[in-house]
Scaffold this motif. Structure first.
Motif, PDB file in Angstrom:
ATOM      1  N   GLU A   1      15.766   3.884  14.497  1.00 55.28           N
ATOM      2  CA  GLU A   1      16.834   4.586  13.792  1.00 55.28           C
ATOM      3  C   GLU A   1      18.101   3.740  13.752  1.00 55.28           C
ATOM      4  OE1 GLU A   1      18.200   8.188  15.673  1.00 55.28           O
ATOM      5  OE2 GLU A   1      18.870   9.017  13.760  1.00 55.28           O
TER       6      GLU A   1
ATOM      7  N   ASP B   1       9.580   4.381   3.145  1.00 55.22           N
ATOM      8  CA  ASP B   1       9.854   5.798   2.938  1.00 55.22           C
ATOM      9  C   ASP B   1      11.275   6.139   3.371  1.00 55.22           C
ATOM     10  OD1 ASP B   1       8.903   8.618   2.568  1.00 55.22           O
ATOM     11  OD2 ASP B   1       9.375   8.704   4.713  1.00 55.22           O
ATOM     12  N   HIS B   2      11.670   5.628   4.530  1.00 55.28           N
ATOM     13  CA  HIS B   2      12.985   5.962   5.067  1.00 55.28           C
ATOM     14  C   HIS B   2      14.106   5.379   4.215  1.00 55.28           C
ATOM     15  CE1 HIS B   2      15.727   7.178   8.318  1.00 55.28           C
ATOM     16  NE2 HIS B   2      16.421   6.138   7.895  1.00 55.28           N
TER      17      HIS B   2
ATOM     18  N   ILE C   1       5.225   1.176   6.084  1.00 52.24           N
ATOM     19  CA  ILE C   1       5.191   2.321   5.166  1.00 52.24           C
ATOM     20  C   ILE C   1       6.314   3.291   5.499  1.00 52.24           C
ATOM     21  CG2 ILE C   1       3.824   4.324   4.455  1.00 52.24           C
ATOM     22  CD1 ILE C   1       1.343   2.650   4.761  1.00 52.24           C
ATOM     23  N   ALA C   2       6.508   3.548   6.794  1.00 47.47           N
ATOM     24  CA  ALA C   2       7.585   4.443   7.210  1.00 47.47           C
ATOM     25  C   ALA C   2       8.944   3.857   6.844  1.00 47.47           C
ATOM     26  CB  ALA C   2       7.495   4.704   8.710  1.00 47.47           C
TER      27      ALA C   2
ATOM     28  N   LEU D   1       0.818  -1.206   0.000  1.00 44.61           N
ATOM     29  CA  LEU D   1       0.000   0.000   0.000  1.00 44.61           C
ATOM     30  C   LEU D   1       0.856   1.262   0.000  1.00 44.61           C
ATOM     31  CD1 LEU D   1      -2.791  -0.926   2.576  1.00 44.61           C
ATOM     32  CD2 LEU D   1      -2.914  -0.978   0.089  1.00 44.61           C
TER      33      LEU D   1
ATOM     34  N   GLY E   1      14.388   7.279   0.954  1.00 44.40           N
ATOM     35  CA  GLY E   1      15.004   8.592   1.134  1.00 44.40           C
ATOM     36  C   GLY E   1      16.497   8.486   1.357  1.00 44.40           C
ATOM     37  N   ARG E   2      16.920   7.386   1.954  1.00 44.91           N
ATOM     38  CA  ARG E   2      18.324   7.217   2.283  1.00 44.91           C
ATOM     39  C   ARG E   2      19.105   6.582   1.133  1.00 44.91           C
ATOM     40  NH1 ARG E   2      19.556   5.792   8.513  1.00 44.91           N
ATOM     41  NH2 ARG E   2      21.797   5.579   8.387  1.00 44.91           N
TER      42      ARG E   2
ATOM     43  N   ALA F   1       1.687  -0.209   9.292  1.00 46.59           N
ATOM     44  CA  ALA F   1       1.908   1.228   9.219  1.00 46.59           C
ATOM     45  C   ALA F   1       3.386   1.550   9.312  1.00 46.59           C
ATOM     46  CB  ALA F   1       1.139   1.931  10.329  1.00 46.59           C
ATOM     47  N   LEU F   2       4.063   0.849  10.213  1.00 37.97           N
ATOM     48  CA  LEU F   2       5.490   1.070  10.338  1.00 37.97           C
ATOM     49  C   LEU F   2       6.196   0.687   9.047  1.00 37.97           C
ATOM     50  CD1 LEU F   2       7.045   2.032  12.892  1.00 37.97           C
ATOM     51  CD2 LEU F   2       7.980  -0.253  12.965  1.00 37.97           C
TER      52      LEU F   2
ATOM     53  N   THR G   1       3.173   4.392  -1.097  1.00 40.51           N
ATOM     54  CA  THR G   1       3.144   5.272  -2.264  1.00 40.51           C
ATOM     55  C   THR G   1       4.523   5.429  -2.883  1.00 40.51           C
ATOM     56  OG1 THR G   1       3.283   7.063  -0.664  1.00 40.51           O
ATOM     57  CG2 THR G   1       1.120   6.616  -1.620  1.00 40.51           C
TER      58      THR G   1
ATOM     59  N   PHE H   1      17.989   1.092  11.065  1.00 44.48           N
ATOM     60  CA  PHE H   1      18.357   1.604   9.744  1.00 44.48           C
ATOM     61  C   PHE H   1      19.857   1.857   9.647  1.00 44.48           C
ATOM     62  CE2 PHE H   1      13.828   3.190   9.843  1.00 44.48           C
ATOM     63  CZ  PHE H   1      13.378   2.324   8.865  1.00 44.48           C
TER      64      PHE H   1
END
Lengths: 657, 657
Positions: free
Chosen positions: A221, A111-112, A107-108, A86, A115-116, A104-105, A88, A224
């Protein structure tokens, strides 16, 4: 209406419509489902029943299912290019295999990572894990050549015994990094309330991860930060770090964080320092961390990194850069990338760009490709330290658990079967005689003792020899010394008679019945140890040890491991104690027989294997005598809980797969 | 050629030209200098001499100077709008006063704060701190209405005794957050090598910050995370947090981090939960953390935040948002901003945006203005926990140190002057008699004892009474029991005679001279404590205490405080020990006289005040008896180092201001 040859169906219809869709999929020959739909285990008794029916339906068709109530899955293999999530964002392909228990996590996470600039091989949000679990994925990733590192976000471990079997096999080949939430009382409540999974004692999780070689991070964090390094760099061969920086402050912060986490700053070879001196300014710092000063240009980074990286005393290299006025970040990034390419490929290179913004793209354009970057020096140190701990785990021998021979096993079972017969198959404590016999048969030395009465104590004492200890045996008195139920140092029949009478009075004063007097040979000297077993309903038997008598509980300085415990595990348990020095002859005390204590731990583990009914064992104290003299159990207790029972290591617990 | 009325000159010429410029500035009436120029204390003996000359020159003119070798200063007061730094970014005005001992790091600090949307009142990179120091800035910020929070990056504390005086006064009014690097051996080496400041024991720094109410963070990132909150939000009145989220996973991670750091999840009032149920979906989680599920819209955040924020059981509020597909981050940010405005202004509001990018600008557009944001839940918990610890420090009573009356002071000095006369003003250990007299005069009870010979021991024993302990007195034997130099439990003159002879033989075997036998009344029972003093060359006298006899050192479970120690400090010291429960009657042992132990600590602190020559004191063990029975020193040693001497609390040490 579907054509044949469908690999995967994504089900995102209301819960009431799911069974029909599953039937349709089966009819169309679909073998795999991703069920996004919610309204299952998170939705009360009705939802749990619905999930049970769905699982049976899916299994009845021989299908596999991810979910329900999940966020989907993703596989970046160019042959598939599947994104059934799901999210984006469109994740990059790469070496990270990610499992998220929270949608939900997830999705984060996508995204993370995106971005990295970090890529995924596979991503799975498994929702309630009604069928496909993190354990299935461990097995998959073990064989998947595109996955270099496995990252897990877990709220519960699922089936921890399967995990304990699969994870170390995978971890021997690829690092596993995990955040396991629900450590705290509140966290556990939230996790139990929501993920329909059993809450687990955090100490069991800690032991499981430690033994399985899973790198556990404290925060998301950190997960990651560690994954970024392990997905793109080799595992360092040792803890020695070489640092090149253009500013002293961040170098000190990095050095602090290194030493706090078990890394060391490499002592660079004189030749390396000489060469550095040939081109760096006089006011540079020529000891590790190498501070090239704020005038350091791209060429300086390039040369310094190559030099320090080639130094045999260095296992890994970190480049730190604070953007000053006089240099352009793009140039420095390119210089670092060139320098990194000259570092031997088995040594990891990490970078710290102390700036709010991302480092320039040039950083990833060298022959070595993507270089992991951090905004703060401490994060880089933490990632490197985690990799270094993993390397130590991976490269150390596994050791072997101890296994009793057939005769011993038969004799041990005979003793336990006797106890079971005596107590009518209900939970019970072993009595002194049973426990002594059991431990003796298991090869664990117990101080000579005899159960007697107040009147007969002096005569029995003469048969045991001196010095003796007299102890009360009274139902309900578990910690005998806490209630004055132990008198030590008895050197004659007369002293024994007085002590027995005194114990009788003491129990009478407390209104407790005196069942018997236990006389035991006093074991003099030695370091007091505790060796025990506790049984976790989900994780099975946990072995525990500590040193220092009464202080063990006060300091909470104990080590846990899941059964079975190998000789290497037992040694690591002792090493991890703050009180470990007690075994080495502390402050004028004699040295203690570490080997004997390790053997006691292993024999207890072997006993657990033969006595799955053991729900609790507490050998405390075990007196660890001088080297060669062994370790003697002075007091102990053991409880069994027969039958259908948490404690049988071989049975599968009733938890989600 | 300068016109009159210049406030500040920024000197950025080569070191050789600086003296001329300073002369010119003085001639032009300039009263303040920022000296950017390098080549001073970091550049060997020559540089240090140059710095000394510059400092004298500047002081001779009555000027003040920031630097040399610094990155400049900045003041965002609209009346000044001064940016005399080397940084390329233009920082925003705001409430943070920042001091950076590292110039290069200062650039990264400005960049980071700017990127994060945080403003500065003042920023100073003080280089070698030859004149203006962090302590001058503490005094300045204390009075500066534009500064709400003070942030420090320190490699050394400068003048710690001045810091110990100034920091708590400032911290009573405004929070101070600090990263102090150079904790580790390597870190210290790098710091000493570079910043020309004395290395300090980290334990002393820890004690200083703890007593002064300075919030110490482990990493630079944490410094920013904490400062971001304290610069923009009130200090919470307590530890109870209310959490509103659109995803359960991050809520659990936040809950875990909360409990690990001393925060608690508030138990929300039934009325609050009822109102939440009136508009949130059924599958939401109606206990803290409130999981509104991924369908939560901006209006839900607004209402939920307002409701939870107004709940009397909540001291602070955290909004967590994972950007899902169905809501726009801009809308949610605006909803959170509106909800935050309805939260009572004395309660802090923090936000977590689990995304790689910055939250939308709408987040800062509510009536409450800037809301601190974090990318990960754990960072928000850490910032809040630091603020909560600070609140506890700020609101707890300071307590008072104990001060001896004039007569006692005179008698104590007489004893010490006698020792000084005996040892010819060179460092020395006090003998048993001197130490007993000193402690007795200071109101610290010591077990009755007498020094005697082997031959006279039995007769002396009769005058002391029984039971007795016999100890060797032998030069070079410091830990008597480690070498078998202590025999306990002597109950008659005969037993004393045998023991004295045995000690004589033992010393002879070891080839150590037996100077005397010490007979001492045996103090039975009690919890063993250690109370001591160690002197740090920079920080002055440090008091230390621990519990548990031999185990104190094994477990390294000790608490340190800088002199002077108040009754509140002494209580906090005991509370901070893992072994604190020993005083409360642990596992059947009797309770212990905590009040008496606190008084011993305070009397030792008072003694330090009167005996600045004390370089080392070790009362070990102090037997802490049952409540009301006091605490008795059983063994102790004290060393003095007369004269020009580290140990005098009033003298200024030879370190940079």
């Amino acid at each position: 209406d579907l054509p044949p040859g469908i690999d995967l169906a994504v089900v995102a219809v209301p819960a009431s419509a799911v069974p029909g869709v599953v039937d349709d999929c089966a009819a169309a020959g679909v073998r795999s489902l991703v069920v996004i739909t919610a309204g299952y285990a998170e939705a009360g008794a009705e939802g749990r029943a619905r999930q049970q029916r769905l699982t049976e339906q899916v299994r009845g068709y021989g299908m596999r299912m991810v979910g329900p109530n999940c966020m989907g899955l993703l596989n970046s293999d160019p042959a598939l290019s599947l994104n059934a999530t799901l999210a984006t964002v469109a994740p990059l392909p790469g070496g990270i295999g990610f499992f998220s228990q929270s949608g939900a996590l997830g999705i984060a996470v996508l995204d993370h990572l995106c971005g990295r600039g970090l890529g995924l091989s596979t991503f799975v949000s498994a929702g309630h894990r009604a069928d496909v679990s993190n354990n299935d994925l461990l097995a998959y990733w073990s064989e998947d050549p595109r996955t270099a590192v496995v990252a897990l976000y877990l709220e519960s471990v699922g089936n921890p015994r399967k995990f304990a079997w699969l994870a170390p096999q995978l971890a021997r080949r690829k690092p596993i990094v995990a955040v396991k939430s629900g450590r705290s009382a509140s966290g556990t409540r939230a996790a139990a309330g929501h993920s329909a999974a059993l809450a687990s004692l955090d100490v069991a999780v800690e032991a499981l991860f430690e033994q399985a070689g899973v790198i556990r991070t404290n925060t998301l964090e950190e997960l990651f930060d560690v994954a970024a390094m392990l997905a793109t760099q080799p595992v360092p061969a040792g803890p020695r770090v070489g640092v090149v920086t253009n500013a002293n402050g961040p170098g000190i912060l990095f050095a602090d964080a290194c030493e706090a986490s078990g890394l060391t700053l490499a002592a660079l070879a004189p030749g390396t320092l000489d060469e550095l001196q040939s081109f760096l300014p006089e006011r540079a710092e020529f000891s590790n961390p190498i501070d090239m000063t704020d005038s350091a240009a791209a060429a300086d980074y390039e040369r310094a990194l190559a030099l320090v990286g080639r130094d045999a005393s260095v296992d890994s290299i970190v480049a730190i850069y604070v953007p000053p006025m006089v240099t352009r970040p793009e140039d420095i990034a390119a210089g670092i990338a060139r320098g990194a390419s000259a570092v031997p490929s088995h040594k990891p290179v990490l970078t710290v760009f102390l700036s709010e913004t991302k480092p320039p793209a040039e950083l990833g354009m060298g022959a070595r490709g993507y270089l992991p970057y951090y905004h703060f020096p401490e994060n880089a140190a933490l990632a490197l330290a985690a990799a270094s701990r993993y390397q130590r785990w991976r490269d150390r021998p596994r050791g072997k658990p101890l296994i009793f021979d057939r005769l011993t096993r038969t004799r041990l079972r005979a003793i336990i079967d006797g106890v079971l017969a005596r107590c009518g198959r209900s939970p019970a404590w072993l009595d002194e005689g049973e426990l002594s016999a059991l431990l003796g048969t298991a090869g664990i030395e117990v101080a000579a003792s005899a159960r007697t009465t107040v009147a007969e104590a002096p005569a029995i004492a003469e048969t045991l020899g001196y010095p003796l200890v007299a102890k009360v045996i009274s139902p309900g008195v578990v910690h005998k010394s806490d209630v004055g139920g132990v008198i030590m140092g008895l050197k004659s029949a007369g002293e024994v008679a007085i002590a027995a009478t005194r114990l009788e009075h003491r129990m009478a004063e407390m209104g407790k019945p005196l069942e018997a007097i236990l006389l035991q040979r006093e074991v003099q000297g030695g370091v007091e140890a505790l060796v025990g077993v506790t049984s976790d309903p989900t994780f099975g038997p946990l072995l525990v040890c500590g040193l220092g008598g009464l202080m063990v509980e006060l300091n909470r300085d104990v080590a846990f491991r899941l059964h079975p415990v190998t000789n290497v595990d037992a040694g690591e348990m002792l090493k991890s104690l703050r009180t470990a020095r007690l075994l080495e002859g502390y402050r004028g005390m004699p040295q203690a027989d570490r080997t004997a204590l390790i053997e006691v731990i292993m024999r207890v583990s072997a006993l657990v294997e033969i006595v799955p009914e053991m729900s609790e064992l507490d050998l405390n104290p075990v007196k660890v005598l001088v080297p060669g003299a062994g370790a003697v159990v002075v007091d102990g207790r053991m409880r069994i809980r027969p039958a259908e029972n948490p404690g049988v290591p071989s049975a599968d617990p009733p938890i989600p797969r």
